[in-house]
Design a protein around this motif. Sequence first.
Motif, mmCIF file in Angstrom:
data_model
loop_
_atom_site.group_PDB
_atom_site.id
_atom_site.type_symbol
_atom_site.label_atom_id
_atom_site.label_comp_id
_atom_site.label_asym_id
_atom_site.label_seq_id
_atom_site.Cartn_x
_atom_site.Cartn_y
_atom_site.Cartn_z
ATOM 1 N N VAL A 158 46.115 60.699 44.479
ATOM 2 C CA VAL A 158 45.473 61.960 44.130
ATOM 3 C C VAL A 158 44.919 62.607 45.401
ATOM 4 N N PRO A 159 45.278 63.842 45.709
ATOM 5 C CA PRO A 159 44.761 64.504 46.904
ATOM 6 C C PRO A 159 43.281 64.835 46.749
ATOM 7 N N PRO A 160 42.581 65.024 47.862
ATOM 8 C CA PRO A 160 41.162 65.388 47.783
ATOM 9 C C PRO A 160 40.948 66.630 46.916
ATOM 10 N N GLY A 161 39.966 66.549 46.030
ATOM 11 C CA GLY A 161 39.667 67.663 45.145
ATOM 12 C C GLY A 161 40.499 67.712 43.887
ATOM 13 N N GLY A 162 41.484 66.833 43.754
ATOM 14 C CA GLY A 162 42.363 66.892 42.585
ATOM 15 C C GLY A 162 42.099 65.827 41.549
ATOM 16 N N GLN A 163 41.052 65.016 41.758
ATOM 17 C CA GLN A 163 40.847 63.889 40.850
ATOM 18 C C GLN A 163 40.459 64.334 39.445
ATOM 19 N N ALA A 164 39.550 65.292 39.329
ATOM 20 C CA ALA A 164 39.091 65.716 38.003
ATOM 21 C C ALA A 164 40.263 66.184 37.144
ATOM 22 N N ASP A 195 39.210 66.093 27.060
ATOM 23 C CA ASP A 195 38.606 66.514 25.791
ATOM 24 C C ASP A 195 37.166 66.034 25.712
ATOM 25 N N LEU A 196 36.930 64.798 26.159
ATOM 26 C CA LEU A 196 35.571 64.263 26.142
ATOM 27 C C LEU A 196 34.692 64.989 27.148
ATOM 28 N N ALA A 197 35.239 65.248 28.342
ATOM 29 C CA ALA A 197 34.452 65.910 29.392
ATOM 30 C C ALA A 197 34.055 67.320 28.998
ATOM 31 N N ALA A 198 34.824 67.944 28.119
ATOM 32 C CA ALA A 198 34.529 69.315 27.714
ATOM 33 C C ALA A 198 33.401 69.406 26.688
ATOM 34 N N GLU A 218 32.168 59.064 36.997
ATOM 35 C CA GLU A 218 32.837 58.326 38.078
ATOM 36 C C GLU A 218 34.348 58.496 37.993
ATOM 37 N N ALA A 219 34.884 58.454 36.774
ATOM 38 C CA ALA A 219 36.325 58.610 36.609
ATOM 39 C C ALA A 219 36.781 60.003 37.029
ATOM 40 N N LEU A 220 35.957 61.008 36.754
ATOM 41 C CA LEU A 220 36.317 62.388 37.098
ATOM 42 C C LEU A 220 36.013 62.728 38.557
ATOM 43 N N GLY A 221 35.342 61.817 39.279
ATOM 44 C CA GLY A 221 35.014 62.059 40.673
ATOM 45 C C GLY A 221 33.727 62.825 40.884
ATOM 46 N N ARG A 222 32.921 62.981 39.824
ATOM 47 C CA ARG A 222 31.663 63.708 39.964
ATOM 48 C C ARG A 222 30.585 62.861 40.639
ATOM 49 N N ARG A 223 30.720 61.553 40.540
ATOM 50 C CA ARG A 223 29.800 60.646 41.206
ATOM 51 C C ARG A 223 30.580 59.408 41.606
ATOM 52 N N CYS A 224 30.032 58.649 42.541
ATOM 53 C CA CYS A 224 30.759 57.490 43.082
ATOM 54 C C CYS A 224 29.835 56.281 43.061
ATOM 55 N N ARG A 225 30.326 55.202 42.479
ATOM 56 C CA ARG A 225 29.601 53.941 42.498
ATOM 57 C C ARG A 225 30.278 53.028 43.519
#
Length: 288
Positions: A158-164, A195-198, A218-225
Motif C-alpha cells: 500500500v503506498p503512503p496515504g492509501g491505507q484507509a 461500512d463500519l468506519a462510516a 489502527e487498521a485504517l492507518g489513523r493511529r499506530c500501535r
Amino acid sequence: GALALHLPRLAAGRAVRRGPALAEEPLALWAQEGPRRLVTAVNDRAAAEIVPGTPLADALAVLPGLVTRPADPDGDDAALGSLASWCLGFTPLAAPAPPDGVLLDITGCAHLWGGEAAMLAGVAARVRRLGFTVHAAIAETAAGALALARAGRDGAVVPPGGQARAVAALPLAALRPDPVLAALAERLGLRRIGDLAAQARGPLARRLGPEALARLDEALGRRCRPIVPVRPPPPARASLDCPEPLLTAEAIATGIERLMARLCAELAARGEGVRRVTLACFRTHATV
C-alpha cells in the motif's frame, strides 16, 4: 511501514510436517469444547467441504475419508513465536500475532532488500520454503498490513496515504471481529470495514468500547500501535574455570569434552541444535 504474514494453514501445516503422508489426505484438526468436538483447522484438501467451527461428527459425515487429529494450540503458538524469531533476520522488530500471523516493522530496513516489494516477495518465498502457506502484505501500520494479508491480498504494497482506502474495501472478517462487533455488523448489514468506519463514532464507542475503535483506527492507518518485538533467548554457552592453566593438548581436550557435555545438556533441555560452536580460551595474562 509494517509487513504482515498471515499463515491460514499454520496448524494443519504443522501436522503435515509431523506426518508427511498427511499431505495427500483431507485433514481436519479438532478440539474439545464442552460436550462437543469442533473442527479448528483444515488443510487445503478439506477446505472446500469443511470450515473451522463445524462439529467433528458433521465433518466426517460430509467427507467420509477425512483424516482427523487433535489440535495442538500450544504447539501452534510456539511455532508462531519461533517464526517471529526467525524473522529477526530481516528486521530487529518482529512479533507473533496469534493465532496465525507474524508482524515485522520494516522501517529503515526495506532498502537493504531491494525495496518494499522485493522484501515482501523475498520474505514470503522463504517462509513458503519452510513449508507454510502464507499471505503477505505491507502497509503503514501493522494492523492494516495484517488485515490485508488476512483478506488474501497477497503481495499488496500500500503506498503512503492509501491505507484507509485499501483497508476500507476489505471484508469486515479481516479485522477478526469479536462476537459483539460481529453481531452488531450482522444486525446493521455491515459487510466491509469501510461500512463500519462510516458509522457515527459516538454510538460505536458506546456499543463496542474504546479498544474496538482503536483496532479499527489502527487498521485504517489513523493511529499506530508499535510492535512489541520478540526477544530470542541468548545462545547456549558453557564455561570451565580452571584453578591452574591447561598446558597440554590432553588437558585441553579433556576440558573441551567437559564443556561439550554441559553444552549438549543445555541444548537438549532447550530442544535446540547447533550449526557452529565457538571455543574461547583465556590466557593467564587476560587475552583471548
